[in-house]
Design an enzyme around this catalytic site. Structure first.
Site, PDB file in Angstrom:
ATOM      1  N   SER A 221      -2.364  -8.278   2.705  1.00  0.00           N
ATOM      2  CA  SER A 221      -2.825  -8.187   4.100  1.00  0.00           C
ATOM      3  C   SER A 221      -3.091  -9.578   4.665  1.00  0.00           C
ATOM      4  O   SER A 221      -3.033  -9.798   5.869  1.00  0.00           O
ATOM      5  CB  SER A 221      -4.109  -7.358   4.183  1.00  0.00           C
ATOM      6  OG  SER A 221      -3.879  -6.085   3.639  1.00  0.00           O
TER       7      SER A 221
ATOM      8  N   ASP B 162      -3.628  -7.235  -7.710  1.00  0.00           N
ATOM      9  CA  ASP B 162      -5.025  -7.601  -7.981  1.00  0.00           C
ATOM     10  C   ASP B 162      -5.306  -7.309  -9.451  1.00  0.00           C
ATOM     11  O   ASP B 162      -6.059  -6.390  -9.792  1.00  0.00           O
ATOM     12  CB  ASP B 162      -5.958  -6.808  -7.066  1.00  0.00           C
ATOM     13  CG  ASP B 162      -5.758  -7.186  -5.610  1.00  0.00           C
ATOM     14  OD1 ASP B 162      -5.865  -8.372  -5.299  1.00  0.00           O
ATOM     15  OD2 ASP B 162      -5.454  -6.299  -4.801  1.00  0.00           O
TER      16      ASP B 162
ATOM     17  N   HIS C 144       0.841  -1.207   0.000  1.00  0.00           N
ATOM     18  CA  HIS C 144       0.000   0.000   0.000  1.00  0.00           C
ATOM     19  C   HIS C 144       0.876   1.258   0.000  1.00  0.00           C
ATOM     20  O   HIS C 144       0.568   2.239  -0.666  1.00  0.00           O
ATOM     21  CB  HIS C 144      -0.892   0.043   1.249  1.00  0.00           C
ATOM     22  CG  HIS C 144      -1.890  -1.078   1.323  1.00  0.00           C
ATOM     23  ND1 HIS C 144      -1.799  -2.094   2.239  1.00  0.00           N
ATOM     24  CD2 HIS C 144      -3.002  -1.331   0.590  1.00  0.00           C
ATOM     25  CE1 HIS C 144      -2.817  -2.924   2.073  1.00  0.00           C
ATOM     26  NE2 HIS C 144      -3.556  -2.494   1.081  1.00  0.00           N
TER      27      HIS C 144
HETATM   28  O1  PAF Z   1      -8.080  -3.864  -3.443  1.00  0.00           O
HETATM   29  C1  PAF Z   1      -8.726  -3.581  -2.422  1.00  0.00           C
HETATM   30  O2  PAF Z   1      -8.173  -3.417  -1.325  1.00  0.00           O
HETATM   31  C2  PAF Z   1     -10.232  -3.429  -2.522  1.00  0.00           C
HETATM   32  O3  PAF Z   1     -10.778  -4.347  -3.405  1.00  0.00           O
HETATM   33  C3  PAF Z   1     -10.678  -1.996  -2.861  1.00  0.00           C
HETATM   34  C4  PAF Z   1     -10.214  -1.588  -4.246  1.00  0.00           C
HETATM   35  C5  PAF Z   1     -10.128  -1.032  -1.836  1.00  0.00           C
HETATM   36  C6  PAF Z   1     -12.196  -1.913  -2.836  1.00  0.00           C
HETATM   37  O4  PAF Z   1     -12.716  -2.229  -1.595  1.00  0.00           O
END
Ligand code: PAF
Length: 297
Positions: free
Chosen positions: A205, A169, A36
């Site tokens: 996570s 993702d 992140h």
């Molecule tokens: O990737 C994520 O953490 C989630 O799918 C998101 C994009 C924040 C939507 O809840």
């Protein structure tokens, strides 16, 4: 820096816009880690102001998934954001996001059988089935409807110029790009490379649920992807040949969900790999669902 109300964040962003400042949004579900942080750093570099949203979105979890168990670490998340130089952390309650406009007399069942909302009388953003009936969408029906719905809401609430998503993702990223294109959303989507630990494990996570042994086993994902890419670079293009050894190994040692070769923009399955091919893996290891992917080039 913490805002929990939609009205408050809107006010702040409106002021920035009046001052001609550009705004970046990093949507997250919290439990922030270095992955992140890399998205946050990109936003800080590119935009005058950065908003990080922290919201564990109930409607993207299936009924048998880990919503209640999902890590919630707001204090630590705030600390990380503050140290990084984030301007606002937007961490709304579920009520603020979904239940602030209840219908006075909702029908008993609402629109969606599996919804986790108490007032299931709600508008969803449903991406095309072609993009969602495969890969992670196969085992997580409705997941991407939940993702697109919350992302659309966050876009409308924050109205950023740029939004930052991780390549980890990959399917989510393709689907969000498609939504932005189809619905003419005036936001530039910026994808950020996968961040790995020193052993090559893609940060997530959910890694914190892994035992020491599970962590070791999980390293095989990146090794397999690296090996497939090396074989492609040696000239092997046939997808069956590229995946053969990996399939056998994963089937024997892991609970393999999928190993697929798709087009990086359309998610169409490939029989012959090329430079636009994306390889994606999902397994359950140690009872933890892990995903990883890599481009051929
Ligand atoms: O990737 C994520 O953490 C989630 O799918 C998101 C994009 C924040 C939507 O809840």
């Amino acid at each position: 820096m913490l805002k929990t109300k939609i009205a408050d964040i809107r006010k702040e962003v409106l002021q920035w816009k009046k001052e001609g400042l550009s705004v970046g949004l990093v949507p997250t579900m919290g439990a922030l880690h270095q992955g992140h942080l890399s998205l946050i750093k990109q936003s800080l570099k590119k935009c005058d102001r950065t908003v990080v949203s922290v919201f564990v979105n109930p409607i993207q979890f299936g009924p048998a998934e880990d919503l209640d168990k999902y890590p919630r670490t707001l204090e630590a998340d705030l600390e990380l954001c503050k140290n990084a130089g984030v301007d606002i952390v937007f961490a709304p309650s579920q009520n603020e996001m979904y239940e602030n406009t209840p219908h006075p007399n909702p029908p008993p069942q609402g629109g969606r059988e599996q919804s986790r909302l108490s007032n299931d009388f709600f508008t969803y953003v449903i991406p095309p089935f072609f993009y969602t009936d495969k890969l992670c969408g196969k085992s997580r029906p409705g997941h991407f409807d939940g993702v697109c719905t919350v992302v659309m809401k966050l876009f409308n609430i924050v109205q950023p110029d740029y939004a930052f998503f991780g390549q980890k993702d990959a399917q989510q990223l393709v689907i969000i790009r498609k939504m932005v294109q189809d619905l003419n959303i005036p936001i530039e989507i910026v994808s950020c490379p996968i961040v790995r630990d020193e052993n090559g494990l893609a940060l997530s996570s959910r890694n914190q649920y892994l035992s020491e042994e599970g962590r070791k086993q999980a390293l095989v994902l990146n090794k397999i992807l690296t090996n497939i890419r090396a074989c492609y670079n040696k000239g092997i293009q046939d997808v069956k040949a590229l995946g053969e050894t990996a399939f056998a190994f994963l089937n024997e040692h892991h609970e393999l969900e999928y190993l697929e070769f798709v087009d990086k923009n359309t998610l169409e399955n490939k029989t012959k790999a090329d430079d636009d091919t994306l390889v994606l893996i999902a397994v359950k290891t140690d009872n933890v669902r892990l995903i990883d992917n890599c481009f051929m080039k």
